[in-house]
Design an enzyme around this catalytic site. Structure first.
Site, PDB file in Angstrom:
ATOM      1  N   ASN A  73       2.823  -0.318  10.983  1.00  0.00           N
ATOM      2  CA  ASN A  73       4.248  -0.080  11.146  1.00  0.00           C
ATOM      3  C   ASN A  73       4.481   0.342  12.591  1.00  0.00           C
ATOM      4  OD1 ASN A  73       6.883   1.096  11.163  1.00  0.00           O
ATOM      5  ND2 ASN A  73       6.724   1.418   8.951  1.00  0.00           N
ATOM      6  N   HIS A 143       8.331  -6.426   2.349  1.00  0.00           N
ATOM      7  CA  HIS A 143       7.177  -5.740   2.930  1.00  0.00           C
ATOM      8  C   HIS A 143       6.939  -4.459   2.135  1.00  0.00           C
ATOM      9  CE1 HIS A 143      10.783  -4.325   5.053  1.00  0.00           C
ATOM     10  NE2 HIS A 143      10.149  -3.187   5.250  1.00  0.00           N
ATOM     11  N   HIS A 145       5.031  -0.705   2.085  1.00  0.00           N
ATOM     12  CA  HIS A 145       4.471   0.350   2.927  1.00  0.00           C
ATOM     13  C   HIS A 145       3.258   0.978   2.242  1.00  0.00           C
ATOM     14  CE1 HIS A 145       7.933   0.542   5.702  1.00  0.00           C
ATOM     15  NE2 HIS A 145       8.596   0.102   4.646  1.00  0.00           N
TER      16      HIS A 145
END
Length: 186
Positions: A73, A143, A145
């Protein structure tokens, strides 16, 4: 904090006994850098569509699979904060094919193993925000995390100071995690 880390500025009002920790790199995120500018279903300008076209180090890619990839990230919550993305520009978890779903899950497991190996993470927050109403910053491209956690990692800085201290450069983190990933997957 040392004097090099704290910038004092006269004329900012009455002294309040608080120190200021400046994080100007966060302004790019606040101002929306790298966020798509077109409709949610348009991959033009999407960073998650662009990153796979870059060299791994430049795109912060940790590992590539047949239908998904893992990357750091750019604005992490913690050191080692990874994301798993399909190559295909789809907005929703239910849009994944069976093959994409299987690799997406396998990459999430390997991401956890690689982060544990590289940094000794004691726990994880894993999740995805679906749609802009669900809090997705880039709603057009799915996406997930993978955020490593350690006992005591929520100290006074994020709780009181609303500031996260990251002790390692993203390029260095990518190198460590890519090596750990490679060691796990052989």
């Amino acid at each position: 904090m040392s004097d090099e880390q704290v910038i004092r500025q006269d004329g900012t009002g009455d002294p309040d006994e608080l120190e200021r920790l400046w994080t100007p790199f966060r302004m790019a995120y606040i101002q929306g850098e790298n966020k798509p500018t077109g409709p949610a279903d348009d991959p033009a300008g999407c960073p998650f569509c662009r990153v796979p076209t870059l060299p791994d180090a430049e795109g912060l890619v940790v590992a590539r699979g047949a239908s998904v990839y893992a990357l750091l990230n750019l604005y992490p919550y913690n050191t080692g904060h990874l994301m798993v993305c399909p190559y295909r520009h789809v907005p929703d978890y239910t849009d994944l094919t069976d093959a994409e779903l299987a690799e997406f899950g396998a990459f999430t497991q390997t991401a956890m193993r690689a982060v544990r190996r590289a940094s000794g993470a004691e726990g994880f927050n894993i999740g995805m925000n679906q749609g802009s109403a669900g809090g997705a910053g880039i709603a057009g491209h799915l996406h997930q995390h993978v955020v490593p956690r350690w006992d005591g990692d929520t100290n006074f800085m994020p709780v009181i100071g609303h500031t996260k201290v990251l002790p390692q450069l993203l390029a260095d983190t990518r190198t460590l995690l890519a090596a750990a990933w490679s060691a796990i997957t052989g």
